[in-house]
Design an enzyme around this catalytic site. Sequence first.
Site, PDB file in Angstrom:
ATOM      1  CG  ASP B   7      -1.915   1.116   1.243  1.00 59.19           C
ATOM      2  OD1 ASP B   7      -2.755   1.131   0.145  1.00 59.19           O
ATOM      3  OD2 ASP B   7      -2.253   1.776   2.229  1.00 59.19           O
ATOM      4  CD  GLU B  68      -4.843   2.097  -2.982  1.00 59.28           C
ATOM      5  OE1 GLU B  68      -4.476   1.715  -2.072  1.00 59.28           O
ATOM      6  OE2 GLU B  68      -4.412   2.977  -2.895  1.00 59.28           O
ATOM      7  CG  ASP B 141      -1.109   3.528   6.332  1.00 58.17           C
ATOM      8  OD1 ASP B 141      -1.293   3.738   4.781  1.00 58.17           O
ATOM      9  OD2 ASP B 141      -1.159   3.070   7.490  1.00 58.17           O
TER      10      ASP B 141
END
Lengths: 180, 180
Positions: B7, B68, B141
Site C-alpha cells: 500500500d 495499489e 496501511d
Amino acid sequence: MRVLGVDPGLTRCGVGVVEGVAGRPLTMLGVGVVRTPADADIGHRLVAIERGLEEWLDTHRPELVAVERVFSQHNVRTVMGTAQASAVAMLCAARRGIPVALHTPSEVKAAVTGSGRADKAQVGAMVTRLLRLAAPPRPADAADALALAICHIWRAPAQNRLQRAVAAQHAQNAPKGRTA
Amino acid sequence: MRVLGVDPGLTRCGVGVVEGVAGRPLTMLGVGVVRTPADADIGHRLVAIERGLEEWLDTHRPELVAVERVFSQHNVRTVMGTAQASAVAMLCAARRGIPVALHTPSEVKAAVTGSGRADKAQVGAMVTRLLRLAAPPRPADAADALALAICHIWRAPAQNRLQRAVAAQHAQNAPKGRTA
C-alpha cells in the site's frame, strides 16, 4: 557546477548535462533521451529508465540532478507516468548522495527565455544559443532537460552550496548503494 | 502462491505477505510498515522506501508483488507521493524479475468485504478474520497491504500463471541487478 537535467517521462525521458556557473558561458557535456517501449509493463519500463539514468550518472558524475517538478493538474495518465519516472530519477541521484533540485516548467521557461509561458520552439532556440550548439537538440524532451540544467545553474548559486554541504554530510552518514 | 502486497505511501508504506491459493485458507507470513520522516527530502525518502522494500523482498521472496493502483482524482500532494512510492515498489520487484500486479482500492475492498465502498474498519475486520489473526493489523496501511495480497490471490489465478511465465522469460533475457 555540473548539473544533470532530467525531463521525466516513461516513453521519452530527456537527459542533458551542463557545466558552468552563473554569469559565465555554459558548456553542454551531453544530451539524449532514455526511451522505453509503450507496450512494456510499467515495472520493466521503470527498470529501463533506472538503467539508462545510471549510465548517465556513471559517465558524467554530476554534482546535482535537476528534475522537473510534476503537477497533477494535467492529463491523469500522463502525469502518473511522469511522477513515476521522476521518482526513479530522484532515487538514482539520492542513492549516490547527489542532491536533487526540482524546478517547475514555468521556472525553467522563464529562466532560459524570460517568459514562463514560452513555447517549445522558443525554449529550444534559447538552449541552442546559450550552449552555442549547431542546431536545437531533438526531441524536445532532450532540449527541456538541458533547459532544466541551465535553469538550475542560474537560479540557485547559494542554494547549490548549501545542498552540496548537506549531501556531503548524508554521504558520510549512509552507504551509497542499495541494501540488496 | 506467495504475494507481497504494498500500500504505497511516502510517510507510511504498508507491506504484507500472504501465502495461499484461491479456495483454501490463507496464511499471513508478515506485515509491517516502511516509514520515512516527513521532513526529509524526497530523494532520501525514496531511498529509505527502496531499502525497506528490498528487506521485505529478501526476507520473504514473494512470487508476485501486488501494488495499489494510484489515481490522481484525489488530493494533489498526496497522490504524487503515492505515485512515487508505488514507482519504487514496482521498480524493486521488476528489477528482480518478480511480476507486478496493480489493483484499485475498490477492487481490493470488494474482494475482501464484498463491497467496493467498504470503510477501513470493515477491511481491517475481514483481513483479521480471513488470516485468522488475534487483532486487526495496525496501522490501516498494514491491513490494506494484506488486503491487496489477498485480493490478488483470489482474483487472478489464471493471470498469475501467465505473469509468472512472462516474468521467467524476462529473467532469462535480462540481468536482475541494476547496471551500476
